[in-house]
Scaffold this motif. Structure first.
Motif, mmCIF file in Angstrom:
data_model
loop_
_atom_site.group_PDB
_atom_site.id
_atom_site.type_symbol
_atom_site.label_atom_id
_atom_site.label_comp_id
_atom_site.label_asym_id
_atom_site.label_seq_id
_atom_site.Cartn_x
_atom_site.Cartn_y
_atom_site.Cartn_z
ATOM 1 N N ALA A 155 0.836 -1.204 0.000
ATOM 2 C CA ALA A 155 0.000 0.000 0.000
ATOM 3 C C ALA A 155 0.869 1.252 0.000
ATOM 4 C CB ALA A 155 -0.920 0.000 1.216
ATOM 5 N N GLU A 156 0.493 2.230 -0.823
ATOM 6 C CA GLU A 156 1.186 3.514 -0.833
ATOM 7 C C GLU A 156 0.577 4.382 0.256
ATOM 8 O OE1 GLU A 156 1.577 5.331 -4.654
ATOM 9 O OE2 GLU A 156 2.107 3.442 -5.610
ATOM 10 N N LEU A 157 1.333 4.557 1.337
ATOM 11 C CA LEU A 157 0.829 5.273 2.499
ATOM 12 C C LEU A 157 1.580 6.578 2.712
ATOM 13 C CD1 LEU A 157 0.585 2.334 5.056
ATOM 14 C CD2 LEU A 157 -1.246 3.287 3.644
ATOM 15 N N THR A 158 0.915 7.488 3.411
ATOM 16 C CA THR A 158 1.563 8.682 3.922
ATOM 17 C C THR A 158 1.254 8.747 5.408
ATOM 18 O OG1 THR A 158 -0.330 10.081 3.366
ATOM 19 C CG2 THR A 158 1.462 9.965 1.740
ATOM 20 N N VAL A 159 2.027 9.554 6.117
ATOM 21 C CA VAL A 159 1.834 9.701 7.564
ATOM 22 C C VAL A 159 1.968 11.176 7.938
ATOM 23 C CG1 VAL A 159 4.270 9.266 8.109
ATOM 24 C CG2 VAL A 159 2.522 8.839 9.850
ATOM 25 N N LYS A 160 1.187 11.583 8.933
ATOM 26 C CA LYS A 160 1.314 12.911 9.526
ATOM 27 C C LYS A 160 1.611 12.722 11.012
ATOM 28 C CE LYS A 160 -1.467 16.316 8.569
ATOM 29 N NZ LYS A 160 -2.613 17.187 8.237
ATOM 30 N N VAL A 161 2.612 13.467 11.504
ATOM 31 C CA VAL A 161 2.932 13.393 12.927
ATOM 32 C C VAL A 161 2.661 14.727 13.633
ATOM 33 C CG1 VAL A 161 4.608 11.528 12.673
ATOM 34 C CG2 VAL A 161 5.381 13.907 12.592
ATOM 35 N N ARG A 162 2.296 15.731 12.875
ATOM 36 C CA ARG A 162 1.887 17.023 13.431
ATOM 37 C C ARG A 162 0.686 17.516 12.645
ATOM 38 N NH1 ARG A 162 6.987 16.860 13.766
ATOM 39 N NH2 ARG A 162 7.487 17.869 11.800
ATOM 40 N N TYR A 163 -0.223 18.134 13.354
ATOM 41 C CA TYR A 163 -1.507 18.553 12.795
ATOM 42 C C TYR A 163 -1.375 19.403 11.534
ATOM 43 C CZ TYR A 163 -5.909 21.141 12.582
ATOM 44 O OH TYR A 163 -7.061 21.726 12.173
ATOM 45 N N ARG A 164 -0.504 20.374 11.549
ATOM 46 C CA ARG A 164 -0.438 21.330 10.445
ATOM 47 C C ARG A 164 0.707 21.071 9.476
ATOM 48 N NH1 ARG A 164 -2.527 26.741 13.417
ATOM 49 N NH2 ARG A 164 -4.639 25.963 13.578
ATOM 50 N N THR A 165 1.086 19.841 9.293
ATOM 51 C CA THR A 165 2.134 19.524 8.321
ATOM 52 C C THR A 165 1.546 18.669 7.218
ATOM 53 O OG1 THR A 165 2.798 17.541 9.539
ATOM 54 C CG2 THR A 165 3.967 19.592 10.058
ATOM 55 N N ALA A 166 2.210 18.681 6.085
ATOM 56 C CA ALA A 166 1.781 17.853 4.965
ATOM 57 C C ALA A 166 2.142 16.395 5.253
ATOM 58 C CB ALA A 166 2.464 18.316 3.682
ATOM 59 N N PRO A 167 1.324 15.460 4.801
ATOM 60 C CA PRO A 167 1.682 14.043 4.959
ATOM 61 C C PRO A 167 2.962 13.725 4.182
ATOM 62 C CG PRO A 167 -0.598 14.298 4.220
ATOM 63 C CD PRO A 167 0.042 15.642 4.143
ATOM 64 N N VAL A 168 3.756 12.780 4.703
ATOM 65 C CA VAL A 168 4.977 12.345 4.030
ATOM 66 C C VAL A 168 4.877 10.853 3.724
ATOM 67 C CG1 VAL A 168 6.420 14.130 5.083
ATOM 68 C CG2 VAL A 168 6.190 11.928 6.217
ATOM 69 N N ALA A 169 5.534 10.425 2.651
ATOM 70 C CA ALA A 169 5.503 9.021 2.239
ATOM 71 C C ALA A 169 6.145 8.136 3.302
ATOM 72 C CB ALA A 169 6.229 8.855 0.906
ATOM 73 N N ALA A 170 5.522 6.981 3.535
ATOM 74 C CA ALA A 170 6.014 6.070 4.565
ATOM 75 C C ALA A 170 5.601 4.641 4.252
ATOM 76 C CB ALA A 170 5.463 6.476 5.929
ATOM 77 N N THR A 171 6.277 3.711 4.890
ATOM 78 C CA THR A 171 5.892 2.303 4.843
ATOM 79 C C THR A 171 5.714 1.845 6.287
ATOM 80 O OG1 THR A 171 8.191 1.548 4.919
ATOM 81 C CG2 THR A 171 7.209 1.860 2.726
ATOM 82 N N ILE A 172 5.001 0.763 6.465
ATOM 83 C CA ILE A 172 4.850 0.216 7.817
ATOM 84 C C ILE A 172 5.272 -1.229 7.828
ATOM 85 C CG2 ILE A 172 3.055 1.819 8.552
ATOM 86 C CD1 ILE A 172 1.003 -0.365 8.027
ATOM 87 N N GLU A 173 5.727 -1.666 8.986
ATOM 88 C CA GLU A 173 6.082 -3.064 9.176
ATOM 89 C C GLU A 173 5.762 -3.451 10.614
ATOM 90 O OE1 GLU A 173 10.709 -3.385 10.159
ATOM 91 O OE2 GLU A 173 10.335 -2.331 8.270
ATOM 92 N N VAL A 174 5.593 -4.715 10.812
ATOM 93 C CA VAL A 174 5.327 -5.229 12.159
ATOM 94 C C VAL A 174 6.514 -6.074 12.565
ATOM 95 C CG1 VAL A 174 3.787 -6.642 13.564
ATOM 96 C CG2 VAL A 174 2.846 -5.246 11.720
ATOM 97 N N ASP A 175 7.021 -5.805 13.771
ATOM 98 C CA ASP A 175 8.070 -6.666 14.312
ATOM 99 C C ASP A 175 7.569 -7.222 15.634
ATOM 100 O OD1 ASP A 175 8.394 -4.696 16.250
ATOM 101 O OD2 ASP A 175 10.417 -4.137 15.650
ATOM 102 N N GLY A 176 8.421 -7.858 16.389
ATOM 103 C CA GLY A 176 8.008 -8.478 17.636
ATOM 104 C C GLY A 176 7.529 -7.511 18.705
ATOM 105 N N ARG A 177 7.790 -6.209 18.512
ATOM 106 C CA ARG A 177 7.402 -5.207 19.513
ATOM 107 C C ARG A 177 6.325 -4.259 19.017
ATOM 108 N NH1 ARG A 177 12.970 -2.708 20.603
ATOM 109 N NH2 ARG A 177 11.618 -0.987 21.151
#
Length: 179
Positions: A119-141
């Protein structure tokens, strides 16, 4: 807001707020009065661990902050880490703010499951910022969000909201940054 206006709701024109809604006055005063650990004096250290100053409480600092550090070391410095448990503030250069990834806790996905790996995802970590491209993965934690390009001033406690185009697919609370 347009929908709220159509419904004649009084909040339709209410300005956005980033403040804590239940705190009257300055939030730092509230925190100092209710959480002693954030008001303990401590050290300001550089990224190598050298003590370069002192402070009156971690409550006065946030990752990415440049002003009010109480330290003069020549070139501009920024808060790169806040460690309340040891009452330590870590400062560094602007480049030291960049992280490659973050680990999330309390993760939930709208569809109840992880988006597909491709999946082509983006993420925002602050309310007033543009989303940035990201990937996600699951590890043991848990879930790791990897930014396609390093992102500055990401801090534990912030929310990370994941999108596919304009659709929110999930999110969680940042508990760790990965440089």
């Amino acid at each position: 807001r347009r929908h709220a206006e159509r419904l004649n709701l009084r909040t339709a024109a209410k300005p956005d707020s980033q403040d804590i809604c239940f705190v009257k006055g300055d939030y730092r005063t509230f925190l100092r009065e209710n959480f002693e650990d954030v008001a303990r004096p401590g050290h300001v250290v550089d990224t190598a661990g050298n003590v370069v100053g002192t402070h009156e409480g971690t409550v006065d600092f946030t990752v990415g902050q440049r002003k009010g550090l109480g330290v003069a070391v020549g070139a501009p410095r920024y808060v790169v880490d806040v460690r309340p448990a040891s009452a330590t503030i870590v400062i560094g250069r602007k480049a030291d703010l960049e992280v490659k990834a973050c680990r999330l806790d309390e993760v939930s996905f709208v569809a109840g499951e992880l988006p597909p790996a491709d999946a082509e995802l983006t993420v925002k970590v602050r309310y007033r910022t543009a989303p940035v491209a990201a990937t996600i993965e699951v590890d043991g934690r848990g879930v790791i969000v990897r930014f396609v390009d390093p992102l500055a001033a990401v801090a534990p406690g912030q929310a990370a909201v994941l999108y596919r185009d304009e659709e929110v697919v999930g999110g969680g609370t940042i508990v760790e940054t990965i440089r």
